[in-house]
Scaffold this motif. Sequence first.
Motif, PDB file in Angstrom:
ATOM      1  N   PHE A  14       3.202   4.298  18.612  1.00 55.48           N
ATOM      2  CA  PHE A  14       2.801   4.827  17.312  1.00 55.48           C
ATOM      3  C   PHE A  14       4.041   5.388  16.642  1.00 55.48           C
ATOM      4  N   LEU A  15       4.494   4.701  15.581  1.00 54.70           N
ATOM      5  CA  LEU A  15       5.807   4.926  14.994  1.00 54.70           C
ATOM      6  C   LEU A  15       5.708   5.388  13.539  1.00 54.70           C
ATOM      7  N   PRO A  16       6.835   5.729  12.915  1.00 56.55           N
ATOM      8  CA  PRO A  16       6.814   6.129  11.502  1.00 56.55           C
ATOM      9  C   PRO A  16       6.167   5.091  10.586  1.00 56.55           C
ATOM     10  N   THR A  17       6.298   3.804  10.905  1.00 53.48           N
ATOM     11  CA  THR A  17       5.663   2.775  10.074  1.00 53.48           C
ATOM     12  C   THR A  17       4.146   2.949  10.047  1.00 53.48           C
ATOM     13  N   HIS A  18       3.569   3.326  11.190  1.00 54.56           N
ATOM     14  CA  HIS A  18       2.125   3.551  11.244  1.00 54.56           C
ATOM     15  C   HIS A  18       1.738   4.807  10.455  1.00 54.56           C
ATOM     16  N   GLU A  19       2.535   5.834  10.615  1.00 54.52           N
ATOM     17  CA  GLU A  19       2.246   7.083   9.908  1.00 54.52           C
ATOM     18  C   GLU A  19       2.279   6.865   8.396  1.00 54.52           C
ATOM     19  N   ARG A  20       3.257   6.087   7.913  1.00 53.15           N
ATOM     20  CA  ARG A  20       3.363   5.847   6.472  1.00 53.15           C
ATOM     21  C   ARG A  20       2.108   5.168   5.933  1.00 53.15           C
ATOM     22  N   VAL A  21       1.644   4.158   6.650  1.00 52.37           N
ATOM     23  CA  VAL A  21       0.460   3.429   6.183  1.00 52.37           C
ATOM     24  C   VAL A  21      -0.784   4.306   6.264  1.00 52.37           C
ATOM     25  N   PHE A  22      -0.955   5.004   7.371  1.00 51.67           N
ATOM     26  CA  PHE A  22      -2.150   5.841   7.519  1.00 51.67           C
ATOM     27  C   PHE A  22      -2.180   6.970   6.497  1.00 51.67           C
ATOM     28  N   GLU A  23      -1.032   7.531   6.187  1.00 52.34           N
ATOM     29  CA  GLU A  23      -1.002   8.610   5.195  1.00 52.34           C
ATOM     30  C   GLU A  23      -1.466   8.104   3.829  1.00 52.34           C
ATOM     31  N   LYS A  24      -1.272   6.816   3.577  1.00 52.37           N
ATOM     32  CA  LYS A  24      -1.691   6.227   2.306  1.00 52.37           C
ATOM     33  C   LYS A  24      -3.187   5.911   2.280  1.00 52.37           C
ATOM     34  N   VAL A  25      -3.745   5.508   3.410  1.00 50.78           N
ATOM     35  CA  VAL A  25      -5.127   5.001   3.390  1.00 50.78           C
ATOM     36  C   VAL A  25      -6.169   6.001   3.895  1.00 50.78           C
ATOM     37  N   LEU A  26      -5.767   6.987   4.668  1.00 51.77           N
ATOM     38  CA  LEU A  26      -6.736   7.948   5.198  1.00 51.77           C
ATOM     39  C   LEU A  26      -7.199   8.914   4.102  1.00 51.77           C
ATOM     40  N   CYS A 191       3.454  -2.570  10.706  1.00 55.85           N
ATOM     41  CA  CYS A 191       2.088  -2.098  10.500  1.00 55.85           C
ATOM     42  C   CYS A 191       1.489  -2.766   9.259  1.00 55.85           C
ATOM     43  N   TRP A 192       0.280  -3.308   9.386  1.00 57.96           N
ATOM     44  CA  TRP A 192      -0.362  -3.998   8.273  1.00 57.96           C
ATOM     45  C   TRP A 192      -1.676  -3.318   7.891  1.00 57.96           C
ATOM     46  N   THR A 193      -2.111  -3.561   6.662  1.00 58.67           N
ATOM     47  CA  THR A 193      -3.401  -3.054   6.207  1.00 58.67           C
ATOM     48  C   THR A 193      -3.946  -3.956   5.114  1.00 58.67           C
ATOM     49  N   TYR A 194      -5.255  -3.993   5.011  1.00 54.10           N
ATOM     50  CA  TYR A 194      -5.896  -4.711   3.903  1.00 54.10           C
ATOM     51  C   TYR A 194      -6.108  -3.733   2.751  1.00 54.10           C
ATOM     52  N   ALA A 195      -5.006  -3.279   2.195  1.00 54.89           N
ATOM     53  CA  ALA A 195      -5.036  -2.365   1.054  1.00 54.89           C
ATOM     54  C   ALA A 195      -3.798  -2.634   0.205  1.00 54.89           C
ATOM     55  N   PRO A 196      -3.934  -2.684  -1.114  1.00 50.72           N
ATOM     56  CA  PRO A 196      -2.805  -2.987  -2.000  1.00 50.72           C
ATOM     57  C   PRO A 196      -1.902  -1.773  -2.224  1.00 50.72           C
ATOM     58  N   LEU A 197      -1.117  -1.433  -1.230  1.00 46.22           N
ATOM     59  CA  LEU A 197      -0.241  -0.274  -1.323  1.00 46.22           C
ATOM     60  C   LEU A 197       1.078  -0.624  -1.998  1.00 46.22           C
ATOM     61  N   ALA A 198       1.766   0.399  -2.446  1.00 46.43           N
ATOM     62  CA  ALA A 198       3.096   0.230  -3.030  1.00 46.43           C
ATOM     63  C   ALA A 198       4.046   1.169  -2.301  1.00 46.43           C
ATOM     64  N   THR A 199       4.899   0.611  -1.456  1.00 48.27           N
ATOM     65  CA  THR A 199       5.873   1.418  -0.723  1.00 48.27           C
ATOM     66  C   THR A 199       7.230   0.728  -0.775  1.00 48.27           C
ATOM     67  N   ILE A 200       8.291   1.518  -0.673  1.00 50.72           N
ATOM     68  CA  ILE A 200       9.634   0.931  -0.706  1.00 50.72           C
ATOM     69  C   ILE A 200       9.983   0.268   0.622  1.00 50.72           C
ATOM     70  N   THR A 201       9.190   0.526   1.664  1.00 52.68           N
ATOM     71  CA  THR A 201       9.467  -0.061   2.978  1.00 52.68           C
ATOM     72  C   THR A 201       8.549  -1.237   3.299  1.00 52.68           C
ATOM     73  N   GLY A 202       7.691  -1.623   2.346  1.00 53.41           N
ATOM     74  CA  GLY A 202       6.744  -2.690   2.646  1.00 53.41           C
ATOM     75  C   GLY A 202       6.610  -3.704   1.521  1.00 53.41           C
ATOM     76  N   ARG A 203       5.737  -4.655   1.740  1.00 52.70           N
ATOM     77  CA  ARG A 203       5.451  -5.683   0.741  1.00 52.70           C
ATOM     78  C   ARG A 203       3.953  -5.936   0.703  1.00 52.70           C
ATOM     79  N   THR A 204       3.457  -6.276  -0.472  1.00 54.01           N
ATOM     80  CA  THR A 204       2.041  -6.533  -0.667  1.00 54.01           C
ATOM     81  C   THR A 204       1.864  -7.949  -1.197  1.00 54.01           C
TER      82      THR A 204
END
Length: 223
Positions: A14-26, A191-204
């Motif tokens: 469980f890494l920072p990548t997971h924390e970033r995504v969960f903080e957005k969707v939880l 880390c992936w999610t079925y949510a249209p997020l906008a982050t500088i470390t990811g792509r949608t």
Amino acid sequence: SRRPRAPRYRHGWFLPTHERVFEKVLPKDATCVLELGSWYGSSTEWLAERCPNATIYAVDLWEDGFILKEQRDHYSTMGESKLEGMLRRHPLYDTFLANLWDHRDRVVPLKMQTVAGVELLKKHGVKPQVIYIDADHHYEAVKKDIAACLDNFPDAICVGDDYGHYDDVRNAVNESAAKYDKTVHVDQNHCWTYAPLATITGRTFKPKPKATDSFASLLAGYK
């Protein structure tokens, strides 16, 4: 109930990548989270601490023998002797219970197959807001987990692990997204999610369905 005899032991991914995504969707006031695949509980513990008012349902077989017999390829970078030694010294289920002991009033372990766990929770009226999919990483298993979650809990946000580490995971995630008309966000190719997020470390992106064979190519098969 008595505290497990097994000592606490931290091991997981469980890494920072997971924390970033969960903080957005939880949701800030999350009340129910479902986790498929819990290992020693690193992610489970983080979710329990991040969501103090939520019940966390953790579904896993927690069978050491199954890991050694059916899932060795998932842990090839550890080396067989290291994996066997770790499981011998720190049995999965007892160690998970020890690690989550402080959250035992809100963490509900379900020792069963993931799809069976999803169906059981649906039957009992449980409605998770977020689902973390991190169990069997083989293609068919991932597709079945995703389908079970989306069919039974269409309003829940799915999050998963190892998008860029396993072709089976990436293909299952993309194909399922196309089938269910979902947008995919991948953070650091991990880390992936079925949510249209906008982050500088990811792509949608939105995967397209696979193209079917053309009529001409089908006819060519009869020549």
